[in-house]
Write a protein that holds these residues in place. Structure first.
Motif, PDB file in Angstrom:
ATOM      1  N   VAL A 125      42.202  36.409  20.865  1.00 11.49           N
ATOM      2  CA  VAL A 125      41.185  36.372  19.812  1.00 11.49           C
ATOM      3  C   VAL A 125      39.807  36.412  20.449  1.00 11.49           C
ATOM      4  O   VAL A 125      39.592  35.854  21.533  1.00 11.49           O
ATOM      5  CB  VAL A 125      41.351  35.125  18.906  1.00 11.49           C
ATOM      6  N   ILE A 126      38.907  37.122  19.792  1.00 14.62           N
ATOM      7  CA  ILE A 126      37.502  37.150  20.180  1.00 14.62           C
ATOM      8  C   ILE A 126      36.710  36.636  18.989  1.00 14.62           C
ATOM      9  O   ILE A 126      36.926  37.079  17.862  1.00 14.62           O
ATOM     10  CB  ILE A 126      37.024  38.572  20.545  1.00 14.62           C
ATOM     11  N   ILE A 127      35.815  35.707  19.240  1.00 20.24           N
ATOM     12  CA  ILE A 127      34.937  35.219  18.183  1.00 20.24           C
ATOM     13  C   ILE A 127      33.524  35.619  18.579  1.00 20.24           C
ATOM     14  O   ILE A 127      33.045  35.269  19.662  1.00 20.24           O
ATOM     15  CB  ILE A 127      35.046  33.700  17.998  1.00 20.24           C
ATOM     16  N   VAL A 128      32.885  36.389  17.702  1.00 19.08           N
ATOM     17  CA  VAL A 128      31.511  36.823  17.934  1.00 19.08           C
ATOM     18  C   VAL A 128      30.632  35.998  17.012  1.00 19.08           C
ATOM     19  O   VAL A 128      30.787  36.039  15.795  1.00 19.08           O
ATOM     20  CB  VAL A 128      31.329  38.325  17.638  1.00 19.08           C
ATOM     21  N   ALA A 129      29.728  35.228  17.595  1.00 13.66           N
ATOM     22  CA  ALA A 129      28.845  34.362  16.821  1.00 13.66           C
ATOM     23  C   ALA A 129      27.397  34.717  17.125  1.00 13.66           C
ATOM     24  O   ALA A 129      26.957  34.601  18.273  1.00 13.66           O
ATOM     25  CB  ALA A 129      29.113  32.897  17.145  1.00 13.66           C
ATOM     26  N   LEU A 130      26.684  35.134  16.106  1.00  9.96           N
ATOM     27  CA  LEU A 130      25.296  35.556  16.271  1.00  9.96           C
ATOM     28  C   LEU A 130      24.464  34.504  16.996  1.00  9.96           C
ATOM     29  O   LEU A 130      23.705  34.818  17.901  1.00  9.96           O
ATOM     30  CB  LEU A 130      24.684  35.867  14.901  1.00  9.96           C
ATOM     31  N   SER A 131      24.644  33.244  16.633  1.00 12.46           N
ATOM     32  CA  SER A 131      23.826  32.163  17.203  1.00 12.46           C
ATOM     33  C   SER A 131      24.518  31.400  18.325  1.00 12.46           C
ATOM     34  O   SER A 131      24.019  30.380  18.782  1.00 12.46           O
ATOM     35  CB  SER A 131      23.417  31.199  16.089  1.00 12.46           C
ATOM     36  N   GLY A 132      25.671  31.850  18.751  1.00 12.68           N
ATOM     37  CA  GLY A 132      26.350  31.199  19.862  1.00 12.68           C
ATOM     38  C   GLY A 132      27.315  30.102  19.426  1.00 12.68           C
ATOM     39  O   GLY A 132      27.695  30.016  18.256  1.00 12.68           O
ATOM     40  N   PHE A 133      27.665  29.233  20.375  1.00 14.46           N
ATOM     41  CA  PHE A 133      28.717  28.236  20.179  1.00 14.46           C
ATOM     42  C   PHE A 133      28.261  26.866  20.664  1.00 14.46           C
ATOM     43  O   PHE A 133      27.446  26.772  21.581  1.00 14.46           O
ATOM     44  CB  PHE A 133      29.975  28.649  20.965  1.00 14.46           C
ATOM     45  N   THR A 134      28.831  25.833  20.074  1.00 12.22           N
ATOM     46  CA  THR A 134      28.542  24.488  20.544  1.00 12.22           C
ATOM     47  C   THR A 134      29.190  24.302  21.922  1.00 12.22           C
ATOM     48  O   THR A 134      30.132  25.025  22.284  1.00 12.22           O
ATOM     49  CB  THR A 134      29.094  23.415  19.579  1.00 12.22           C
TER      50      THR A 134
END
Length: 160
Positions: A125-134
């Motif tokens: 799985v790839i998660i693309v998060a515009l604002s990043g990750f905790t």
């Protein structure tokens, strides 16, 4: 019985011509998608933030297409009602979730996507998060088949 040489001759020219035409059209469309992706990427992260979440997902699809994946946009009935991308390369199928959020993606979302990956038997799985990750989300993935990509990662990805 009379044999029709004209029909055979036409078939010998028409079928290869159709295949060549299909190859040319496919090549042209692939090039256009790559150009469109590069134009969007050059606008930078601030432009990505002005996009709708649907356009952001299309941008992500263009990114993975430019990386050589066959991309399918589909909904798997996620809690947020959003779309997922399915990437295929060889025998490998990757699930991609795009998050166009103003806040960072938490470990809860990363765990959920890991569960969806297992439930549907995807390879990773790839998660693309515009604002990043905790930080907790980044630490939780460990050796799991999960790739976390921020909006900046999408903009700064090496060109292929």
């Amino acid at each position: 019985m009379i044999y029709n040489y004209e029909a055979e001759t036409v078939a010998l020219w028409v079928l290869p011509s159709m295949l060549v035409l299909d190859l040319l059209i496919t090549s042209y469309l692939k090039r256009r998608r790559k150009i469109a992706f590069e134009k969007l990427r050059k606008r930078g992260i601030s432009y990505l933030k002005t996009m709708s979440w649907q356009d952001f997902e299309r941008f992500c699809a263009l990114h993975f297409t430019s990386e050589g994946y066959k991309v399918q946009m589909c909904g798997l009935g996620g809690a947020d009602g959003g779309m997922y991308l399915l990437l295929k390369k060889g025998r490998k199928t990757t699930l991609v979730q795009c998050k166009h959020w103003k806040s960072k993606v938490s470990v809860t979302t990363v765990r959920e996507m890991f569960g969806v990956m297992h439930a549907h038997k995807f390879d990773d799985v790839i998660i693309v998060a515009l604002s990043g990750f905790t930080r907790e989300a980044q630490q939780w993935i460990g050796n799991k088949p999960i790739l976390l990509m921020s909006g900046e990662d999408m903009i700064n990805a090496p060109r292929t």
